[in-house]
Design a protein around this motif. Structure first.
Motif, mmCIF file in Angstrom:
data_model
loop_
_atom_site.group_PDB
_atom_site.id
_atom_site.type_symbol
_atom_site.label_atom_id
_atom_site.label_comp_id
_atom_site.label_asym_id
_atom_site.label_seq_id
_atom_site.Cartn_x
_atom_site.Cartn_y
_atom_site.Cartn_z
ATOM 1 N N LEU A 107 0.856 -1.179 0.000
ATOM 2 C CA LEU A 107 0.000 0.000 0.000
ATOM 3 C C LEU A 107 0.891 1.228 0.000
ATOM 4 C CD1 LEU A 107 -2.707 -0.923 2.706
ATOM 5 C CD2 LEU A 107 -2.745 -1.374 0.244
ATOM 6 N N ARG A 108 0.657 2.119 -0.962
ATOM 7 C CA ARG A 108 1.500 3.314 -1.021
ATOM 8 C C ARG A 108 0.770 4.461 -1.714
ATOM 9 N NH1 ARG A 108 4.758 4.134 -5.613
ATOM 10 N NH2 ARG A 108 4.538 2.614 -7.285
ATOM 11 N N ASP A 109 1.306 5.631 -1.568
ATOM 12 C CA ASP A 109 0.751 6.829 -2.167
ATOM 13 C C ASP A 109 1.177 6.876 -3.634
ATOM 14 O OD1 ASP A 109 -0.232 9.295 -2.745
ATOM 15 O OD2 ASP A 109 0.974 10.406 -1.287
ATOM 16 N N MET A 110 0.227 6.754 -4.541
ATOM 17 C CA MET A 110 0.524 6.815 -5.971
ATOM 18 C C MET A 110 -0.741 7.158 -6.740
ATOM 19 S SD MET A 110 0.979 2.772 -6.947
ATOM 20 C CE MET A 110 -0.418 1.640 -6.889
ATOM 21 N N GLU A 111 -0.574 7.678 -7.969
ATOM 22 C CA GLU A 111 -1.717 8.068 -8.782
ATOM 23 C C GLU A 111 -2.402 6.864 -9.410
ATOM 24 O OE1 GLU A 111 -0.455 10.907 -11.628
ATOM 25 O OE2 GLU A 111 0.100 12.435 -10.147
ATOM 26 N N LEU A 113 -4.180 3.390 -9.849
ATOM 27 C CA LEU A 113 -5.044 2.639 -8.947
ATOM 28 C C LEU A 113 -4.309 1.443 -8.362
ATOM 29 C CD1 LEU A 113 -8.712 1.587 -9.780
ATOM 30 C CD2 LEU A 113 -7.187 0.161 -8.459
ATOM 31 N N ALA A 114 -3.809 0.573 -9.240
ATOM 32 C CA ALA A 114 -3.099 -0.636 -8.790
ATOM 33 C C ALA A 114 -2.384 -1.258 -9.972
ATOM 34 C CB ALA A 114 -4.081 -1.645 -8.185
ATOM 35 N N TYR A 115 -1.336 -1.995 -9.688
ATOM 36 C CA TYR A 115 -0.658 -2.780 -10.715
ATOM 37 C C TYR A 115 0.095 -3.922 -10.051
ATOM 38 C CZ TYR A 115 3.572 -0.112 -9.451
ATOM 39 O OH TYR A 115 4.629 0.465 -8.774
ATOM 40 N N PHE A 130 -0.943 -1.019 -4.516
ATOM 41 C CA PHE A 130 -2.325 -0.552 -4.397
ATOM 42 C C PHE A 130 -2.292 0.880 -3.853
ATOM 43 C CE2 PHE A 130 -6.760 -2.186 -2.796
ATOM 44 C CZ PHE A 130 -7.380 -1.200 -3.541
ATOM 45 N N SER A 131 -3.024 1.780 -4.517
ATOM 46 C CA SER A 131 -2.979 3.204 -4.199
ATOM 47 C C SER A 131 -3.757 3.552 -2.932
ATOM 48 C CB SER A 131 -3.552 4.015 -5.374
ATOM 49 O OG SER A 131 -3.737 5.365 -5.012
ATOM 50 N N LEU A 132 -3.074 4.162 -1.960
ATOM 51 C CA LEU A 132 -3.739 4.670 -0.770
ATOM 52 C C LEU A 132 -4.652 5.845 -1.122
ATOM 53 C CD1 LEU A 132 -0.783 4.514 1.781
ATOM 54 C CD2 LEU A 132 -2.888 3.164 1.886
#
Length: 298
Positions: A107-111, A113-115, A130-132
């Motif tokens: 889980l991390r801060d990113m634009e 959604l998920a990859y 997975f985007s926080l």
């Protein structure tokens, strides 16, 4: 005068003595033999892998939402179970199932959604990012919306840890469609998903997911499983691939599917009235997402 012959008769007498009669050899009854229990062959089961977790910002609002709605160990295991039970039947060797050894949820801060990608160690160790930010923006109502959306994304990404893709030559829309098909079968489709006849069969995500669901219902249970296992091949050839599975070209199948759908009402919607699509959000990262997909399927 002939001499007289004297004949002597000897009588032999046998004297019987009273000898003791020998005792009969005792006969012992055969011991009761207990039949050896036949051990049944163990039923084949699905492979297991290590499940790991990492949160890079515990102070993020998305982290608080995640922990208050999800049990990480149970939910990751449930995602693996949903994927394997939908796409495979277990065997003694399970050689038809990718040899994924570990999956780490980050889980991390990113634009984005998920990859999902292969880790730096090797491609048998996967990482789901997975985007926080995305988690923090999931609507709070209805009550189960956040949990279902988070679990739905986890199931979708978990598919990428276990699916085949013809060594990366299969259409990306088919790969993403299989992932959303598994999410759909797990009962985790979000409320904005809908069946549409516009576009092509490999439009990806729920667009292709619903098409695959129709194939499953029209051509028999296990049809999508067969599609995935056929992707073990080294190269994807569209005509050979679909003709070999269903005796029809995929465009014929798509036309059959579209005939079962009502006319699209979506064409009359204004763009600003449409609810954001999680699949579109991933597509917005463009080449970056494509590169990640190629890595995980390498």
């Amino acid at each position: 005068m002939s001499p007289a012959v004297e004949t002597t008769t000897t009588t032999s007498t046998t004297t019987k003595t009273n000898e003791p009669t020998p005792s009969p050899i005792p006969v012992h009854p055969s011991p009761k033999t207990t039949p050896v229990a036949q051990r049944p062959h163990p039923k084949p089961g699905y492979p297991t892998c290590k499940l790991r977790f990492e949160c890079r910002d515990l102070n993020h609002e998305g982290a608080a939402i995640f922990f208050s709605n999800n049990n990480i160990s149970q939910d990751l295991l449930a995602a693996v179970t949903a994927v394997l039970s939908t796409l495979y039947k277990p065997s003694q060797s399970n050689s038809h199932i990718p040899g994924t050894r570990s999956v780490t949820l980050v889980l991390r801060d990113m634009e984005t959604l998920a990859y999902t990608i292969g880790s730096e160690l090797d491609s048998d160790h996967k990482e789901i990012h997975f985007s926080l930010d995305y988690i923090s923006n999931i609507p709070a109502e209805p009550q189960s919306r956040r949990r279902d959306e988070i679990q739905g994304v986890l199931v979708h990404e978990m598919v990428h840890c276990w699916q085949w893709a013809c060594d990366g030559t299969a259409p990306g829309g088919l790969i993403e469609g299989i992932a959303d098909y598994v999410r759909l079968k797990a009962g985790l489709s979000p409320p904005h998903w809908k069946k549409e006849k516009k576009g092509n069969w490999d439009g990806g995500y729920q667009h292709t997911g619903y098409f695959l669901d129709w194939i499953e219902g029209s051509y028999g249970d296990g049809s999508v499983r067969r599609v995935n296992e056929a992707l073990m091949k080294k190269r994807y050839d569209e005509e050979v691939f679909w003709m070999g599975l269903f005796g029809k070209h995929v465009k014929e199948l798509w036309d059959e599917y579209c005939k079962t759908l009502p006319e699209d009402e979506s064409t009359m919607e204004k763009e600003d009235e449409k609810e954001p699509d999680d699949g579109v959000m991933v597509e917005q990262v463009g080449q970056k997402t494509k590169d990640h997909l190629e890595k995980v399927l390498d």
